[in-house]
Design a protein around this motif. Structure first.
Motif, short mmCIF file in Angstrom:
data_model
loop_
_atom_site.label_atom_id
_atom_site.label_comp_id
_atom_site.label_asym_id
_atom_site.label_seq_id
_atom_site.Cartn_x
_atom_site.Cartn_y
_atom_site.Cartn_z
N ASN A 117 42.46 19.37 11.90
CA ASN A 117 42.24 20.82 11.93
C ASN A 117 42.50 21.44 10.55
N MET A 118 42.04 20.78 9.51
CA MET A 118 42.31 21.24 8.15
C MET A 118 41.81 22.66 7.86
N PRO A 119 40.65 23.09 8.39
CA PRO A 119 40.21 24.45 8.07
C PRO A 119 41.19 25.53 8.51
N ARG A 120 42.02 25.24 9.54
CA ARG A 120 42.98 26.24 10.05
C ARG A 120 44.39 25.67 10.18
N ARG A 121 44.60 24.52 9.61
CA ARG A 121 45.92 23.88 9.74
C ARG A 121 47.02 24.75 9.16
N TYR A 122 46.73 25.40 8.06
CA TYR A 122 47.72 26.26 7.40
C TYR A 122 47.37 27.74 7.60
N GLY A 123 46.71 28.02 8.70
CA GLY A 123 46.25 29.38 8.96
C GLY A 123 44.84 29.57 8.42
N ALA A 124 44.35 30.79 8.49
CA ALA A 124 43.00 31.09 8.02
C ALA A 124 42.86 30.69 6.55
N SER A 125 41.70 30.11 6.21
CA SER A 125 41.52 29.63 4.83
C SER A 125 40.16 29.96 4.25
N ASP A 126 39.28 30.53 5.05
CA ASP A 126 37.91 30.80 4.61
C ASP A 126 37.69 32.30 4.51
N ALA A 127 37.52 32.80 3.28
CA ALA A 127 37.37 34.24 3.06
C ALA A 127 36.12 34.79 3.73
N THR A 128 35.05 34.01 3.72
CA THR A 128 33.80 34.48 4.33
C THR A 128 33.96 34.66 5.83
N GLN A 129 34.57 33.68 6.48
CA GLN A 129 34.80 33.78 7.92
C GLN A 129 35.78 34.91 8.24
N ALA A 130 36.82 35.04 7.42
CA ALA A 130 37.81 36.09 7.66
C ALA A 130 37.16 37.47 7.61
#
Length: 317
Positions: A117-130
Motif C-alpha cells: 500500500n505504498m501510495p497511502r502507506r504514509y498517508g496521502a502522497s499524490d497532490a493531484t488526487q488530493a
C-alpha cells in the motif's frame, strides 16, 4: 438448505494478502523472487491497464520496501484466478456443462494494487488526487467486481459436489470429484496465500518506524508546516481520520486539508525519510527471518508455477 456462494475467492485479491491490500508486477512481468516467465493466457486481457507494482506518481513514486519481494502481487493473483477458472471450466465440461463460464480475471483492474500500500502507506502522497478527491479513494477503486455464482440446480451440484441432482456421488453416471469441480481445482492448484512472516514484517515495520527519532523529527516538521497552513495535526494519519470517508465525495474542507497535507510532506521530505527508516528496519527483520521467509516464498512460487502451467495448457490435464 444448500449453500449458495458468490465465489469471493475468484476476485478477492485483497483477501490473498493480509494487511494489504494487496499490487502488481510492473508491466505484467514476473514478480520478484519468481524466475519463471508468465505464459500468454488464452483469454488474454489488456495488461497495459493493470496497475504497476511500484507507485508511478506522487511523492511515493518509485518507492518500494524490501518485504515486497515476499508479498503476493496483482499479476500473481490474476494468474492464479485464470488458472482456477481454466480448471473449473475443464472439469465442468466433463459433465456436459460446455457453457460454464465464470468472468475472465483481470478485465477490470483496480487503479492501484500495491502489496505494501505504498501510495497511502504514509498517508496521502499524490497532490493531484488530493486536489480532486481529498482523502477519498478515486471512484474507480470503489467499483466492486461483478458477482458470480454457478447456476442453481445441476450446475451448482456438480461444481460444489453436493445436491439432489447427484446420485450416489455421480452425475449422469459420471463420478463427481470430492467437493465437486471446485474441490478438484483446489487440490490441483493449491492456495495462493500471503505468507504469515511476510505479513508480520509488512505490518510490524510500520509500527517500529513510527518510533524512530528520525521519523518523529520529520513528523514534527510536517506538523509545523500544517500549522502554518492553518491545520493543527500532530500525526500524518489524523487528517484523513478526521473526515467521513463514507460520503460520496470529498468536501471542500477535506480537499483543502489533503492538499496542504501532501504539500507539507513534500516540503519536509517526510515520505522519503520515513520509507528509508522503514527500509532499514525491514532489512533487519528479513535477515532475522530469512529462512522462514524464503520457505514461504518457495511455497508461493510453487503455486504460481502450477498456475502458469495450467494457463499454458488451457486447463487440460
Amino acid at each position: 438448505m444448500r449453500k449458495r456462494q458468490a465465489l469471493a475467492g475468484f476476485f478477492a485479491a485483497a483477501a490473498l494478502t493480509t494487511g494489504i491490500v494487496v499490487n502488481s508486477a510492473g508491466g505484467g512481468g514476473a514478480a520478484q523472487g519468481d524466475p519463471s516467465p508468465r505464459p500468454v493466457a488464452a483469454n488474454a486481457v489488456d495488461e497495459s491497464k493493470w496497475p504497476s507494482r511500484t507507485p508511478e506518481r506522487g511523492l511515493a513514486k518509485g518507492l518500494s520496501l524490501p518485504v515486497e519481494k515476499y508479498l503476493v502481487g496483482y499479476t500473481d493473483v490474476v494468474d492464479w484466478q485464470r488458472a482456477q477458472r481454466d480448471l473449473w471450466m475443464s472439469c465442468m465440461a466433463r459433465f456436459g456443462f460446455e457453457k460454464f463460464g465464470p468472468p475472465v480475471p483481470g478485465v477490470n483492474p483496480p487503479v492501484e494494487f500495491n502489496d505494501a500500500n505504498m501510495p497511502r502507506r504514509y498517508g496521502a502522497s499524490d497532490a493531484t488526487q488530493a486536489a480532486k478527491y481529498g482523502y477519498h479513494l478515486p471512484p474507480e477503486q470503489l467499483e466492486e467486481p461483478p458477482a458470480w455464482e454457478p447456476a442453481a440446480g445441476a450446475e451448482e451440484a456438480v461444481f460444489l459436489g453436493e445436491g439432489p441432482e447427484l446420485s450416489g456421488g455421480t452425475y449422469n453416471g459420471v463420478t463427481v470429484p470430492q467437493g465437486g469441480c471446485r474441490g478438484e481445482t483446489e487440490r490441483r492448484l493449491g492456495h495462493l496465500a500471503q505468507g504469515e512472516d511476510a505479513s508480520k514484517v509488512n505490518a510490524s515495520s510500520m509500527t517500529l518506524s513510527l518510533k524512530q527519532p528520525g521519523v518523529q523529527n520529520v513528523i514534527d516538521d510536517w506538523a509545523a508546516c500544517m500549522k502554518d497552513k492553518g491545520h493543527a495535526f500532530d500525526d500524518p494519519y489524523k487528517p484523513a481520520a478526521s473526515f467521513d470517508l463514507s460520503t460520496p465525495t470529498a468536501s471542500a474542507e477535506e480537499i483543502e486539508v489533503a492538499t496542504a497535507d501532501v504539500a507539507c510532506k513534500g516540503e519536509t521530505g517526510l515520505i522519503k525519510v520515513w520509507s528509508a527508516e522503514e527500509t532499514a528496519i525491514q532489512n533487519q527483520q528479513i535477515a532475522a527471518k530469512k529462512t522462514s521467509l524464503d520457505a514461504e516464498l518457495a511455497r508461493t512460487n510453487t503455486v504460481k508455477t502450477t498456475a502458469r502451467r495450467v494457463i499454458s495448457e488451457g486447463g487440460a490435464k
